[in-house]
Scaffold this motif. Sequence first.
Motif, PDB file in Angstrom:
ATOM      1  N   UNK A  22       0.779  -1.233   0.000  1.00 57.08           N
ATOM      2  CA  UNK A  22       0.000   0.000   0.000  1.00 57.08           C
ATOM      3  C   UNK A  22       0.808   1.279   0.000  1.00 57.08           C
ATOM      4  N   UNK A  23       2.121   1.183   0.114  1.00 54.60           N
ATOM      5  CA  UNK A  23       2.962   2.385   0.170  1.00 54.60           C
ATOM      6  C   UNK A  23       3.706   2.582  -1.144  1.00 54.60           C
ATOM      7  N   UNK A  24       3.855   3.853  -1.540  1.00 53.54           N
ATOM      8  CA  UNK A  24       4.617   4.217  -2.727  1.00 53.54           C
ATOM      9  C   UNK A  24       6.097   3.972  -2.433  1.00 53.54           C
ATOM     10  N   UNK A  31      14.367   2.297   6.079  1.00 55.48           N
ATOM     11  CA  UNK A  31      14.016   1.348   7.141  1.00 55.48           C
ATOM     12  C   UNK A  31      12.725   0.601   6.806  1.00 55.48           C
ATOM     13  N   UNK A  32      11.759   1.303   6.216  1.00 53.04           N
ATOM     14  CA  UNK A  32      10.510   0.636   5.830  1.00 53.04           C
ATOM     15  C   UNK A  32      10.749  -0.384   4.732  1.00 53.04           C
ATOM     16  N   UNK A 270      -2.518   8.540  -8.917  1.00 53.22           N
ATOM     17  CA  UNK A 270      -1.886   9.862  -8.832  1.00 53.22           C
ATOM     18  C   UNK A 270      -0.998   9.940  -7.596  1.00 53.22           C
ATOM     19  N   UNK A 271       0.252  10.335  -7.820  1.00 55.45           N
ATOM     20  CA  UNK A 271       1.168  10.520  -6.695  1.00 55.45           C
ATOM     21  C   UNK A 271       1.002  11.917  -6.110  1.00 55.45           C
ATOM     22  N   UNK A 272       1.069  11.990  -4.806  1.00 56.14           N
ATOM     23  CA  UNK A 272       0.976  13.267  -4.102  1.00 56.14           C
ATOM     24  C   UNK A 272       2.311  13.502  -3.413  1.00 56.14           C
ATOM     25  N   UNK A 275       3.546  12.413   0.234  1.00 53.54           N
ATOM     26  CA  UNK A 275       2.664  11.389   0.797  1.00 53.54           C
ATOM     27  C   UNK A 275       3.133  10.013   0.384  1.00 53.54           C
ATOM     28  N   UNK A 276       2.976   9.049   1.293  1.00 50.79           N
ATOM     29  CA  UNK A 276       3.468   7.706   1.032  1.00 50.79           C
ATOM     30  C   UNK A 276       2.467   6.840   0.278  1.00 50.79           C
TER      31      UNK A 276
END
Length: 344
Positions: A22-24, A31-32, A270-272, A275-276
């Motif tokens: 769920x993360x870009x 670390x993530x 759409x990327x913001x 924001x991840x």
Amino acid sequence: MTKKPRKPKDITPRFGIGEWYGLNLAQMTPAERQYYAAECLKPKKQRTPQPCPFQARKADAICSKNGGVCSLRQYSYTAHAENGRAVGIPVTGKQGDLRATCPYRFHEALDVFKWVGEKILDDPNPTLVGEVGFLEAGATTDNEGGDDVGRIDMVLVSNKTVDGAPMKWAALEIQAVYFSGNAMKGEFEAFNDTDVDWLIFPAGRRRPDYRSSGPKRLMPQLQIKVPTLRRWGKKMAVVVDRAFFDSIGEMDDVPDISNADIAWFIVRFEEVEGEKRTRIVRDEVRYTTLERSVEGLTGGKPVSLPAFETRITEKVVHPSLNQDDPYADQLKLIEIGDASAAEE
């Protein structure tokens, strides 16, 4: 010892992870990325269950996709300024669009279902009903019949139906893209390196497989389901992303939904900045008949009879060209099915 990404021989753009659990990927911290990589390298039964942020119909939904890759994107190569190792730069423009690889990616905030409800049912908040059987097996030597052999994946039912009036509903099919090529293990191994604090250039070569996703999977679903829906006077909504739709051949539109069998709902992601998470965005609706959709998914035009017969003659004259296994696709599907069963 953890493999370290080095400059590959081939530095043409490659497809790698777009969104991960769920993360870009481009917005995640090192670390993530390392945490998810370490989890994905564990035996399946030892992994920590990860939440899926897109399954809005379920509270506390858990990701069921092995490896947690929600989408792919293209990366170009550059060398790290200090150590010369392989760095990936997200490609911009249409080639840089995210390609959804998980159908749940389209469930974000239930916006797609609201959109379909607005356009087809005149109801932006339809009730969602999943896995409804509509084909039953007849009796055979091996069974008594009556089992479901065909299901509508999702049915949207209008809540505006007046008592006594016929039920107002539409069928919905969501199609993500499969990918072919190298598995994601190489990416997981690279991101699991504690020294890697940058986006790596994809370790493997892979590509979205629109032939398997469109003609081999989606098209048969439409050919099976739409004729029955058409007799019933119902519509089929198909949800795909922009890159998937653009991979389909030309299709003649019909101007109004009343003359259509299928409504294609096309979204993009759409990327913001900062924001991840990327967000799903409504892009376009196209109305077509089943026949035009099949032509588009087939993505090709028949050769002439003389050209086809020339190809036959070539295989007759040159036996070495006549060694292809005519059942290769079927056997491949059987192998995939066996592998899936073994994992479970």
